[in-house]
Design a protein around this motif. Structure first.
Motif, PDB file in Angstrom:
ATOM      1  N   ALA A 291      87.770   0.414 124.716  1.00 39.77           N
ATOM      2  CA  ALA A 291      87.330   0.392 126.112  1.00 39.77           C
ATOM      3  C   ALA A 291      86.009  -0.359 126.226  1.00 39.77           C
ATOM      4  N   VAL A 292      85.793  -1.014 127.361  1.00 37.85           N
ATOM      5  CA  VAL A 292      84.552  -1.762 127.610  1.00 37.85           C
ATOM      6  C   VAL A 292      83.472  -0.749 127.978  1.00 37.85           C
ATOM      7  N   ASP A 293      82.999  -0.063 126.952  1.00 40.94           N
ATOM      8  CA  ASP A 293      82.125   1.097 127.115  1.00 40.94           C
ATOM      9  C   ASP A 293      81.239   1.175 125.874  1.00 40.94           C
ATOM     10  N   THR A 294      79.946   1.348 126.068  1.00 41.14           N
ATOM     11  CA  THR A 294      79.029   1.345 124.921  1.00 41.14           C
ATOM     12  C   THR A 294      79.360   2.451 123.919  1.00 41.14           C
ATOM     13  N   GLU A 295      79.635   3.644 124.417  1.00 43.20           N
ATOM     14  CA  GLU A 295      79.945   4.742 123.505  1.00 43.20           C
ATOM     15  C   GLU A 295      81.267   4.502 122.785  1.00 43.20           C
ATOM     16  N   ALA A 296      82.245   3.930 123.483  1.00 38.12           N
ATOM     17  CA  ALA A 296      83.528   3.627 122.857  1.00 38.12           C
ATOM     18  C   ALA A 296      83.363   2.559 121.776  1.00 38.12           C
ATOM     19  N   ALA A 297      82.473   1.590 122.012  1.00 35.94           N
ATOM     20  CA  ALA A 297      82.237   0.541 121.023  1.00 35.94           C
ATOM     21  C   ALA A 297      81.647   1.117 119.737  1.00 35.94           C
ATOM     22  N   VAL A 298      80.654   1.998 119.883  1.00 36.50           N
ATOM     23  CA  VAL A 298      80.045   2.633 118.711  1.00 36.50           C
ATOM     24  C   VAL A 298      81.075   3.506 117.996  1.00 36.50           C
ATOM     25  N   ALA A 299      81.852   4.254 118.771  1.00 36.95           N
ATOM     26  CA  ALA A 299      82.874   5.112 118.170  1.00 36.95           C
ATOM     27  C   ALA A 299      83.911   4.295 117.423  1.00 36.95           C
ATOM     28  N   ALA A 300      84.260   3.130 117.956  1.00 38.27           N
ATOM     29  CA  ALA A 300      85.245   2.272 117.304  1.00 38.27           C
ATOM     30  C   ALA A 300      84.735   1.786 115.950  1.00 38.27           C
ATOM     31  N   VAL A 301      83.474   1.365 115.901  1.00 40.13           N
ATOM     32  CA  VAL A 301      82.916   0.902 114.626  1.00 40.13           C
ATOM     33  C   VAL A 301      82.787   2.058 113.647  1.00 40.13           C
ATOM     34  N   ASP A 302      82.408   3.233 114.126  1.00 48.79           N
ATOM     35  CA  ASP A 302      82.351   4.408 113.259  1.00 48.79           C
ATOM     36  C   ASP A 302      83.731   4.722 112.681  1.00 48.79           C
ATOM     37  N   ALA A 303      84.777   4.581 113.515  1.00 51.25           N
ATOM     38  CA  ALA A 303      86.140   4.831 113.045  1.00 51.25           C
ATOM     39  C   ALA A 303      86.546   3.805 111.995  1.00 51.25           C
ATOM     40  N   LEU A 304      86.130   2.551 112.169  1.00 54.30           N
ATOM     41  CA  LEU A 304      86.427   1.522 111.169  1.00 54.30           C
ATOM     42  C   LEU A 304      85.729   1.846 109.852  1.00 54.30           C
ATOM     43  N   ALA A 305      84.500   2.328 109.940  1.00 48.53           N
ATOM     44  CA  ALA A 305      83.773   2.709 108.723  1.00 48.53           C
ATOM     45  C   ALA A 305      84.528   3.794 107.968  1.00 48.53           C
ATOM     46  N   ALA A 306      85.031   4.784 108.710  1.00 49.77           N
ATOM     47  CA  ALA A 306      85.781   5.864 108.069  1.00 49.77           C
ATOM     48  C   ALA A 306      87.061   5.334 107.430  1.00 49.77           C
ATOM     49  N   CYS A 307      87.718   4.379 108.101  1.00 49.68           N
ATOM     50  CA  CYS A 307      88.949   3.805 107.556  1.00 49.68           C
ATOM     51  C   CYS A 307      88.683   3.006 106.291  1.00 49.68           C
ATOM     52  N   ILE A 308      87.578   2.278 106.259  1.00 49.30           N
ATOM     53  CA  ILE A 308      87.242   1.494 105.070  1.00 49.30           C
ATOM     54  C   ILE A 308      87.091   2.417 103.871  1.00 49.30           C
ATOM     55  N   GLU A 309      86.408   3.527 104.076  1.00 45.94           N
ATOM     56  CA  GLU A 309      86.220   4.486 102.994  1.00 45.94           C
ATOM     57  C   GLU A 309      87.546   5.130 102.598  1.00 45.94           C
ATOM     58  N   CYS A 310      88.325   5.518 103.600  1.00 45.79           N
ATOM     59  CA  CYS A 310      89.579   6.229 103.338  1.00 45.79           C
ATOM     60  C   CYS A 310      90.584   5.338 102.626  1.00 45.79           C
ATOM     61  N   ARG A 311      90.680   4.073 103.041  1.00 38.17           N
ATOM     62  CA  ARG A 311      91.709   3.200 102.503  1.00 38.17           C
ATOM     63  C   ARG A 311      91.390   2.676 101.116  1.00 38.17           C
ATOM     64  N   SER A 312      90.181   2.955 100.636  1.00 36.12           N
ATOM     65  CA  SER A 312      89.897   2.591  99.248  1.00 36.12           C
ATOM     66  C   SER A 312      90.686   3.467  98.287  1.00 36.12           C
ATOM     67  N   ASP A 313      91.202   4.616  98.804  1.00 35.44           N
ATOM     68  CA  ASP A 313      92.039   5.519  97.998  1.00 35.44           C
ATOM     69  C   ASP A 313      91.383   5.883  96.681  1.00 35.44           C
ATOM     70  N   GLY A 314      90.076   6.062  96.732  1.00 31.92           N
ATOM     71  CA  GLY A 314      89.371   6.444  95.520  1.00 31.92           C
ATOM     72  C   GLY A 314      89.009   5.268  94.629  1.00 31.92           C
ATOM     73  N   ALA A 315      89.504   4.077  94.937  1.00 32.48           N
ATOM     74  CA  ALA A 315      89.176   2.899  94.136  1.00 32.48           C
ATOM     75  C   ALA A 315      87.845   2.334  94.605  1.00 32.48           C
ATOM     76  N   ALA A 316      87.240   1.507  93.761  1.00 34.69           N
ATOM     77  CA  ALA A 316      85.965   0.881  94.120  1.00 34.69           C
ATOM     78  C   ALA A 316      86.161  -0.040  95.314  1.00 34.69           C
ATOM     79  N   LEU A 317      85.202  -0.006  96.241  1.00 32.74           N
ATOM     80  CA  LEU A 317      85.299  -0.871  97.405  1.00 32.74           C
ATOM     81  C   LEU A 317      85.283  -2.341  97.027  1.00 32.74           C
ATOM     82  N   ASP A 318      84.685  -2.673  95.878  1.00 35.09           N
ATOM     83  CA  ASP A 318      84.629  -4.086  95.517  1.00 35.09           C
ATOM     84  C   ASP A 318      85.974  -4.616  95.046  1.00 35.09           C
ATOM     85  N   LYS A 319      87.008  -3.765  95.017  1.00 41.63           N
ATOM     86  CA  LYS A 319      88.362  -4.217  94.728  1.00 41.63           C
ATOM     87  C   LYS A 319      89.161  -4.429  95.999  1.00 41.63           C
TER      88      LYS A 319
END
Length: 211
Positions: free
Chosen positions: A47-75
């Motif tokens: 949504a074109v909303d400041t809080e939604a924008a921050v929440a979206a990036v926070d959600a991406l951060a969580a996905c990056i961590e989650c999708r590493s599946d325990g592997a190193a992020l540099d892989k």
């Protein structure tokens, strides 16, 4: 084996500029084609909303961590690609940087209108900017070879496009810092013209070629 993942966001509608936002259509169409690509693809509309924008990036951060599946992020190589429409453009603009300034000429969809405010006070003043690690000169040249009119820009505006890009670049820098500057997570904002200037099929081809 190195993994590659793309997170692609577009924006929802906002008045008066985009009662129907082409970036929402592009992202939804891309989501329907995710099985056509040989990399992981996650498409989201914000949504074109400041809080939604921050929440979206926070959600991406969580996905990056989650999708590493325990592997190193540099892989895992992660690209955060954000799309926004600019009604006066004749070509695609690859945005090199985001500025630490929110100065909205119109309110967001929640009615917030930030004027001459810093996005992140801990980063200093309005003149501070963050820059993508991606080689935009090479990317723009390649897109031109593929038949897309493409320009590099140093001004993403001061509305939600710049706002989400600034937060995304901060996320990229934070992840990259943990991995000692290996460039495993990078962000890019792309401004697209309206469909009346560059047709929807042409923009869908551009986005697929960009990825």
């Amino acid at each position: 084996m190195r993994r590659t993942q793309f997170f692609v966001t577009g924006f929802g509608p906002f008045l008066p500029d985009a009662p129907t936002n082409p970036t929402q259509i592009l992202v939804e169409r891309l989501r329907g084609r995710r099985n056509d690509f040989d990399f992981e693809l996650d498409c989201r509309v914000v949504a074109v909303d400041t809080e939604a924008a921050v929440a979206a990036v926070d959600a991406l951060a969580a996905c990056i961590e989650c999708r590493s599946d325990g592997a190193a992020l540099d892989k895992t190589t992660t690209f955060l690609i954000h799309l926004g429409v600019h009604s006066s453009l004749q070509s695609f603009h690859l945005e090199r940087c985001a500025w630490n300034e929110a100065d909205f000429r119109i309110p967001d969809v929640a009615g917030r209108q930030m004027r001459k405010e810093t996005i992140c006070t801990e980063d200093g003043g309005l003149e501070h900017c963050l820059t993508t690690l991606l080689p935009l000169d090479i990317i723009a040249a390649r897109m031109e070879e593929l038949g897309h009119s493409c320009t590099i820009s140093d001004d993403a505006g001061r509305f939600l496009c710049n706002y989400i890009y600034y937060h995304s670049l901060k996320l990229s820098a934070a992840v990259d810092g943990r991995e000692r500057g290996k460039g495993t997570t990078t962000s890019l904002f792309v401004h697209v013209p309206p469909f009346t200037t560059v047709s929807q099929p042409a923009q869908e081809r551009f986005l697929a070629d960009l990825l």
